[in-house]
Design a protein around this motif. Structure first.
Motif, PDB file in Angstrom:
ATOM      1  N   SER A 143      -3.852  -7.815  -6.801  1.00 47.40           N
ATOM      2  CA  SER A 143      -3.136  -8.043  -5.540  1.00 47.40           C
ATOM      3  C   SER A 143      -2.380  -9.370  -5.548  1.00 47.40           C
ATOM      4  O   SER A 143      -1.196  -9.432  -5.191  1.00 47.40           O
ATOM      5  CB  SER A 143      -4.121  -8.020  -4.365  1.00 47.40           C
ATOM      6  N   TYR A 151      -5.126  -0.934   0.638  1.00 47.44           N
ATOM      7  CA  TYR A 151      -5.150   0.150  -0.357  1.00 47.44           C
ATOM      8  C   TYR A 151      -6.257   1.151  -0.042  1.00 47.44           C
ATOM      9  O   TYR A 151      -6.058   2.371  -0.106  1.00 47.44           O
ATOM     10  CB  TYR A 151      -5.378  -0.427  -1.763  1.00 47.44           C
ATOM     11  N   SER A 187       0.826  -1.205   0.000  1.00 42.27           N
ATOM     12  CA  SER A 187       0.000   0.000   0.000  1.00 42.27           C
ATOM     13  C   SER A 187       0.861   1.255   0.000  1.00 42.27           C
ATOM     14  O   SER A 187       0.356   2.363  -0.193  1.00 42.27           O
ATOM     15  CB  SER A 187      -0.941   0.013   1.211  1.00 42.27           C
ATOM     16  N   SER A 203     -11.874  -6.494  -6.692  1.00 42.50           N
ATOM     17  CA  SER A 203     -10.847  -6.909  -5.730  1.00 42.50           C
ATOM     18  C   SER A 203     -10.904  -8.400  -5.405  1.00 42.50           C
ATOM     19  O   SER A 203      -9.866  -9.025  -5.156  1.00 42.50           O
ATOM     20  CB  SER A 203     -10.997  -6.108  -4.431  1.00 42.50           C
ATOM     21  N   SER A 226      -5.804  -2.940  -6.548  1.00 40.71           N
ATOM     22  CA  SER A 226      -6.505  -3.997  -5.812  1.00 40.71           C
ATOM     23  C   SER A 226      -6.851  -5.171  -6.713  1.00 40.71           C
ATOM     24  O   SER A 226      -6.869  -6.330  -6.271  1.00 40.71           O
ATOM     25  CB  SER A 226      -7.786  -3.442  -5.184  1.00 40.71           C
ATOM     26  N   PRO A 241      -6.459  -5.322  -0.822  1.00 44.62           N
ATOM     27  CA  PRO A 241      -7.488  -4.337  -1.194  1.00 44.62           C
ATOM     28  C   PRO A 241      -7.953  -3.481  -0.018  1.00 44.62           C
ATOM     29  O   PRO A 241      -8.223  -2.284  -0.183  1.00 44.62           O
ATOM     30  CB  PRO A 241      -8.629  -5.211  -1.734  1.00 44.62           C
TER      31      PRO A 241
END
Length: 478
Positions: free
Chosen positions: A313, A336, A260, A434, A310, A333
Motif C-alpha cells: 500500500s 481492499y 481499491s 498489511s 495490501s 488494506p
C-alpha cells in the motif's frame, strides 16, 4: 457456466482494466494538480451524484436487467420493458434537475467547508448527472442482453475520451474542478448515441403502464437499499467532513480508497458477466454446484490478490501520488478488504431470483445504521482509520447476512468447513502482511522479502488444502 463466465467476465475485465485502469493513471495528475480540498470537493460531489442516481433512477434499471434477460422472453416484451425503463428515467432526471436548481444555494452551503464550491461547478455537475444516468441505464440493457463487446467498447471509449478532454480543459485552460464535468458533458451524449444505435432493435417509442408496474414492483424496494448502500459506503466521508471540518481530510481518505478500484474492477467485471448467466440458467440442476465452485475460485484468487495489494500500500502511494497522501497507506488494506467482501454479492442472487427484493432494504438499512454509529464512535478515537474500520465492519455484517438469507431462497452448494478454514488462515496472514512496517520498522528490501514470502506461503496453503486446483480449472475451461 465457468467457461461462459471466464469468457464474458474476461472481456469485461479487460474492458474495465482499460477503462478504469487508464483512469487510475490520472491519479498522479489529480494528486499534483488538485489541492486536497479540491479533491475533497470532487469526492463530496461524487457522493451527491450517487445519492441522486440512487433516488431518481428508482432503481428501474435493475428491474430492466432482471426481466429482459429472462429465458423465453420475446423481442416485443424486451422492447416494451427496456423502452419504458428508459423513458421513465429521462422524465425522472428532468424532474430532479428542476428541483436541484431551485435548492442550489442550500446544497452548496451544506457541502462546502474551508473552500466554497463555485456556482459554475454546481451547474456543470448537475448537467452531467442526468446524462451519465442515461448512459448507465442503456449500458445495463447492453449488459443484460449480453452484448458484451459493445458494452465494453462504449465504456472504454467513454472513459478514454473523458480523460483526454479533462487533460485539455485542465492543463490547456486551467478550468480546475470544472474540467471533470465539462468533459463528461461533451462525451456522454456521443456515447449515448452509439448505445442507441446498437440497441435500436430493442428500443421503441413506448412508455407502458403494465411494464412500469412490473418494474416498480421489483425495483422500488431497492431504492431504500440503494440509499442505505450509499450510507454504508460513503458515510465515512461525510463524518470526516463534519467532525474534522476538513475537505482536505476527505481528499486524503478518498485518494486511498481510489486504489481499491483495482479490486472492484475485477469484481464488477465478473458480476456483469455472472448476473445475466444466473438469471438465464438458475433452473438448471447443475447450477448450484457450479456456483459453489465459482465461489471457491473467487475466494481463493481474490484473497490472494488483495493480500498482495495490501502488502504494498505505501509503495503504491509513493509511486502514484504526492507526499501529502502517504498517510492513506494504513487505510488501504481496510479498503481492499471491504471491496473484496462486497464481492460476496456475486453469490447472493437467491433474493433476486425469487424476487424477494423487499428483504434487501431491511438488511442494508440495518448495516447502514451500524455504519453511522461506528463512524460517530470511531472517528473521534481513531480518526481516518476509524472511518475505514467502521465501513469494513458494517460491510461485513451486511454481506454475510445477505448471503445467509439468499441461501434460504437459492442454495449454493459449497464446502462450508473448508471455506471457513481458508477465511481464518487468510485473516491470520492479512494483518502482518498489511501492517508489517507499522508493527516493526524494516528497511525496504527486508520488508519486501518478508511480505513476498508470506504471500507465497499463503498460496502454498491454498493449493495444499485443494482450495485452488489449477488442473481442475484448466480441465473445466478446456
Amino acid at each position: 457456466m465457468l467457461k461462459e463466465l471466464i469468457k464474458e467476465g474476461g472481456i469485461y475485465t479487460i474492458a474495465n482494466l482499460l477503462t478504469k485502469g487508464v483512469s487510475l493513471l490520472l491519479i498522479p495528475f489529480y494528486s499534483d494538480y488538485f489541492t486536497t480540498s479540491e479533491y475533497g470537493i470532487l469526492s463530496v460531489l461524487g457522493i451527491a451524484g450517487a445519492l441522486t442516481a440512487a433516488i431518481f433512477s428508482f432503481q428501474i434499471y435493475q428491474g430492466v436487467g432482471r426481466f429482459i434477460s429472462e429465458k423465453g422472453i420475446t423481442l416485443k416484451e424486451q422492447q416494451r420493458i427496456g423502452s419504458s425503463g428508459l423513458f421513465f428515467t429521462l422524465i425522472s432526471y428532468a424532474v430532479f434537475t428542476v428541483i436541484a436548481l431551485f435548492f442550489k444555494d442550500q446544497v452548496i452551503e451544506y457541502i462546502s467547508e474551508e473552500e466554497r464550491i463555485q456556482d459554475s461547478t454546481y451547474y456543470w455537475c448537475l448537467a452531467t448527472l442526468g446524462l451519465n444516468g442515461i448512459f448507465y441505464t442503456l449500458g445495463v440493457q447492453l449488459k443484460f442482453l449480453r452484448k458484451t463487446h459493445v458494452f465494453s467498447l462504449t465504456s472504454f471509449a467513454h472513459a478514454l475520451l473523458n480523460i483526454l478532454l479533462i487533460l485539455i480543459f485542465a492543463l490547456g485552460f486551467d478550468y480546475r474542478i470544472d474540467s471533470i464535468f465539462m468533459a463528461s458533458f461533451i462525451v456522454s451524449p456521443l456515447m449515448i448515441l452509439v448505445q442507441v444505435f446498437y440497441l435500436k432493435k430493442y428500443l421503441v417509442f413506448y412508455l407502458g403502464k403494465a411494464e412500469l408496474k412490473k418494474l416498480f414492483q421489483y425495483s422500488i424496494p431497492l431504492v431504500p437499499a440503494a440509499i442505505a448502500y450509499l450510507v454504508l459506503n460513503f458515510t465515512d466521508r461525510l463524518f470526516i467532513k463534519d467532525l474534522n471540518n476538513s475537505l482536505g481530510d476527505v481528499g486524503i481518505y478518498d485518494m486511498g480508497f481510489k486504489f481499491s478500484a483495482i479490486v472492484s474492477i475485477i469484481i464488477f467485471a465478473f458480476q456483469s458477466a455472472l448476473a445475466p448467466i444466473i438469471f438465464e440458467k438458475y433452473k438448471d440442476k447443475e447450477t448450484p454446484a457450479e456456483l459453489g465452485r465459482i465461489m471457491r475460485l473467487f475466494i481463493g484468487v481474490g484473497s490472494l490478490g488483495i493480500l498482495t495489494l495490501s502488502a504494498f500500500s505505501y509503495e503504491t502511494l509513493y509511486v502514484f501520488t504526492q507526499e501529502q497522501y502517504f498517510g492513506a497507506s494504513v487505510l488501504m488494506p481496510l479498503f481492499y478488504l471491504s471491496v473484496f467482501i462486497t464481492g460476496l454479492g456475486l453469490f447472493s442472487g437467491g433474493i433476486h431470483i425469487q424476487k424477494k427484493t423487499h428483504l434487501i432494504p431491511i438488511i442494508v438499512i440495518t448495516a447502514g445504521l451500524i455504519n453511522v454509529g461506528l463512524n460517530f464512535w470511531l472517528i473521534p478515537i481513531l480518526d481516518l482509520f476509524g472511518a475505514a474500520l467502521a465501513t469494513l465492519i458494517s460491510t461485513l455484517i451486511n454481506h454475510v447476512i445477505l448471503f445467509g438469507v439468499s441461501q434460504k431462497y437459492y442454495t449454493i452448494i459449497y464446502n462450508r468447513s473448508k471455506t471457513l478454514l481458508v477465511i481464518g488462515v487468510f485473516i491470520i496472514f492479512y494483518i502482518p502482511v498489511s501492517y508489517l512496517s507499522d508493527i516493526y520498522p524494516l528497511d525496504l528490501l527486508s520488508s519486501i522479502l518478508i511480505k513476498g514470502g508470506l504471500i507465497l506461503l499463503y498460496l502454498f496453503f491454498l493449493v495444499k488444502v485443494n482450495f485452488l486446483n489449477f488442473d481442475q480449472i484448466r480441465k473445466r475451461l478446456f
